[in-house]
Enzyme design. Structure first.
Site, PDB file in Angstrom:
ATOM      1  N   CYS A   1       0.806  -1.227   0.000  1.00 19.72           N
ATOM      2  CA  CYS A   1       0.000   0.000   0.000  1.00 19.72           C
ATOM      3  C   CYS A   1       0.837   1.274   0.000  1.00 19.72           C
ATOM      4  CB  CYS A   1      -0.924   0.001   1.215  1.00 19.72           C
ATOM      5  SG  CYS A   1      -2.089  -1.382   1.239  1.00 19.72           S
TER       6      CYS A   1
ATOM      7  N   HIS B   1      12.506   1.214   5.053  1.00 15.79           N
ATOM      8  CA  HIS B   1      12.309  -0.211   4.739  1.00 15.79           C
ATOM      9  C   HIS B   1      12.816  -1.046   5.908  1.00 15.79           C
ATOM     10  CE1 HIS B   1      11.808  -3.822   2.496  1.00 15.79           C
ATOM     11  NE2 HIS B   1      11.724  -3.231   1.321  1.00 15.79           N
TER      12      HIS B   1
ATOM     13  N   HIS C   1      -2.046  19.799   6.615  1.00 17.95           N
ATOM     14  CA  HIS C   1      -2.978  18.721   6.273  1.00 17.95           C
ATOM     15  C   HIS C   1      -2.243  17.378   6.332  1.00 17.95           C
ATOM     16  CE1 HIS C   1      -5.730  21.849   4.895  1.00 17.95           C
ATOM     17  NE2 HIS C   1      -4.724  22.354   4.205  1.00 17.95           N
TER      18      HIS C   1
ATOM     19  N   HIS D   1      -2.608   6.945   5.171  1.00 19.30           N
ATOM     20  CA  HIS D   1      -3.150   5.807   4.416  1.00 19.30           C
ATOM     21  C   HIS D   1      -4.337   5.185   5.122  1.00 19.30           C
ATOM     22  CE1 HIS D   1      -3.655   2.019   2.462  1.00 19.30           C
ATOM     23  NE2 HIS D   1      -3.094   1.328   3.440  1.00 19.30           N
TER      24      HIS D   1
ATOM     25  N   HIS E   1     -14.353   5.375   4.984  1.00 22.63           N
ATOM     26  CA  HIS E   1     -15.791   5.169   5.049  1.00 22.63           C
ATOM     27  C   HIS E   1     -16.427   5.098   3.661  1.00 22.63           C
ATOM     28  CE1 HIS E   1     -20.045   6.466   5.449  1.00 22.63           C
ATOM     29  NE2 HIS E   1     -20.014   5.756   6.570  1.00 22.63           N
TER      30      HIS E   1
ATOM     31  N   ASN F   1     -10.395   0.624   1.833  1.00 24.61           N
ATOM     32  CA  ASN F   1      -8.941   0.631   1.643  1.00 24.61           C
ATOM     33  C   ASN F   1      -8.652   0.402   0.160  1.00 24.61           C
ATOM     34  OD1 ASN F   1      -6.201   0.139   1.504  1.00 24.61           O
ATOM     35  ND2 ASN F   1      -6.138  -1.280   3.234  1.00 24.61           N
TER      36      ASN F   1
END
Length: 502
Positions: free
Chosen positions: A234, A313, A397, A401, A430, A434
């Site tokens: 993701c 990572h 802002h 994720h 919502h 995802n």
């Protein structure tokens, strides 16, 4: 009566309790402004002294200064040459700015919506899930933070489902082409002018590649630099942006397109292992397309400028490597397993990422406070709680994720954010679920649709992915940004934010 008057006089003479009335955050804000402008404040007395001295000089003083400079002409020319050379080297070697012209997010047709009752009924009718697994999925859905209008691919709406290579290609085409058509329509950019193409999709990597499908569809030019990233989870959207940024440093005066998506059709899990059922409940159809440019003339029409990309990572650690893992269960059914250690591993990756990002974005006031508390903790009080930098001073802002409700909750708590800062993430989860690597773009579209983006505002996009990775991208708004046509929130933004069930 006299006694009452005496009491009133006594109350009037009391000073206000400043410790109760002064909000600590205002004191901290004042400290932040003082430290941030310390250099300017130090230069003011120096400028005043120089101005006074200059005002007292007469013509004879100026003549003596000119004679002095004439006798040192060689020195002046040499210094000037070095200055010109240094300035030229700086201009030639400095990183080229990367501008975000616009972006678009795919919104699936209404017939692909999957309300909870329909989702559970279809799961029951497939016959693949036992009663325990069905109950587990129901509980996950209720606590997930997803709404009733998220989308699943066409193949999953049949009973039984029809996952196939053909159906997976159709899903990829609908999502990628839908986002790209919208992007090219809004920007009026000719696809043949695209010099760099980066596509990321973790679980669906056919031959020819997804990037080749886009080249074929839009008849892109033969010398295009195209890349196809797979299996990176993701957070791959930020990785794709970083790759495009590096390519734009090498290839002048061109455009780069970054397409981020995930494919669900062939990656639905039809078994009963609980850790592999969670993705079925969370992942939904979605994708984004982003247009980047290194052309100086595009600054006027660009929405944002890329400021930083920081990648972390943790793949060298075995637990981190296996916490999001595609495998087969005991019955030979393939799915993605999520480890119980996922949140702890994500927290460690986040800590490493913000340790690198902090010095790049935090004001000097926060860095000094963090360093001071670190020294005190090491030397005097090891039990002292570490100071958590206030990232609200660096960013206006936040696009966290939308991996799940727990991810957003933990970041809100650990970064000490306000509900408004995580609103875009919660509402994206919502409304769209995802959507993997593209979720941060749905969140940015939400902020734009709410018309909250002002010139100079900084945006922090942060994503987590298999491997395990935590990646950040920082953008600066170049103008007051309005939502682009055909925004995914176009016809529903007035209904948000919705109140979520605790």
């Amino acid at each position: 009566m006299d006694s009452g008057g005496e009491i009133r006089i006594h109350q009037q003479r009391r000073l206000p309790d400043f410790l109760q009335s002064v909000n600590l955050k205002h004191v901290k804000l004042g400290y932040h402004y003082l430290i941030s402008n310390l250099l300017t404040l130090c230069f003011i007395p120096l400028i005043i002294i120089i101005s006074i001295e200059a005002s007292q000089m007469n013509i004879n003083d100026l003549r003596h200064l000119w004679i002095h400079l004439q006798y040192n002409l060689v020195t002046i020319i040499t210094c000037s040459a070095f200055l010109v050379f240094g300035f030229t080297v700086f201009v030639m070697t400095r990183p080229r700015p990367v501008y975000l012209i616009d972006f678009a997010c795919y919104r699936a047709p209404d017939h692909l919506k999957a309300p909870f009752n329909q989702f559970m009924e279809h799961s029951r009718l497939t016959g693949d899930f036992d009663a325990t697994s069905l109950e587990f999925q129901r509980k996950i859905l209720e606590r997930s933070g997803l709404g009733e209008e998220t989308y699943v691919p066409e193949a999953m709406h049949y009973i039984p489902p029809r996952p196939s290579m053909v159906a997976a290609r159709e899903e990829a085409e609908q999502v990628m082409y839908g986002a790209l058509d919208n992007l090219f329509s809004n920007t009026h950019v000719n696809p043949k002018s695209i010099g760099i193409l980066v596509v990321n999709c973790s679980l669906f990597n056919p031959t020819p590649s997804l990037s080749a499908m886009i080249v074929n569809k839009y008849r892109l030019r033969g010398n295009i630099r195209s890349f196809n990233l797979g299996g990176m989870g993701c957070s791959a959207g930020v990785i794709a942006i970083d790759l495009a940024k590096d390519m734009l440093q090498v290839h002048r005066n061109t455009y780069a397109v970054v397409v981020s998506t995930e494919n669900i059709t062939q990656n639905w899990y039809f078994g009963n292992k609980k850790s592999m059922l969670i993705p079925n409940c969370l992942f939904r159809v979605g994708g984004s397309a982003v247009l980047l440019s290194n052309k100086s003339g595009d600054k006027r029409k660009a929405k944002y400028k890329l400021v930083h990309v920081v990648r972390t990572h943790r793949g060298a650690d075995d637990k981190a490597f296996r916490c999001v893992y595609q495998e087969q269960d005991d019955a030979g059914k393939t799915g993605v397993s999520l480890s119980k250690d996922l949140m702890a591993i994500a927290g460690g990756a986040l800590k490493t990422n913000i340790t690198t990002l902090g010095p790049l974005v935090l004001p000097i006031s926060e860095q000094l406070l963090f360093f001071a508390t670190l020294v005190v903790k090491k030397l005097f009080n090891k039990k002292m709680m570490p100071y958590i930098p206030d990232f609200k001073l660096a960013f206006d802002h936040f696009c966290i994720h939308a991996g799940g409700r727990a991810v957003i909750d933990e970041l809100e708590k650990n970064l000490q954010l306000l509900p408004v800062h995580v609103e875009a993430s919660r509402m994206t989860l919502h409304r769209f679920g995802n959507t993997s690597s593209s979720s941060i773009w749905y969140e940015l579209a939400y902020i734009e649709a709410k018309r909250r983006m002002r010139k100079g505002n900084c945006v922090w996009q942060i994503a987590f992915g298999s491997g395990f990775k935590c990646n950040s991208a920082v953008w600066e708004a170049l103008r007051n940004v309005k939502p682009s046509p055909n925004s995914p929130w176009e016809d529903c933004i007035n209904m948000y934010p919705v109140k979520l069930v605790a």
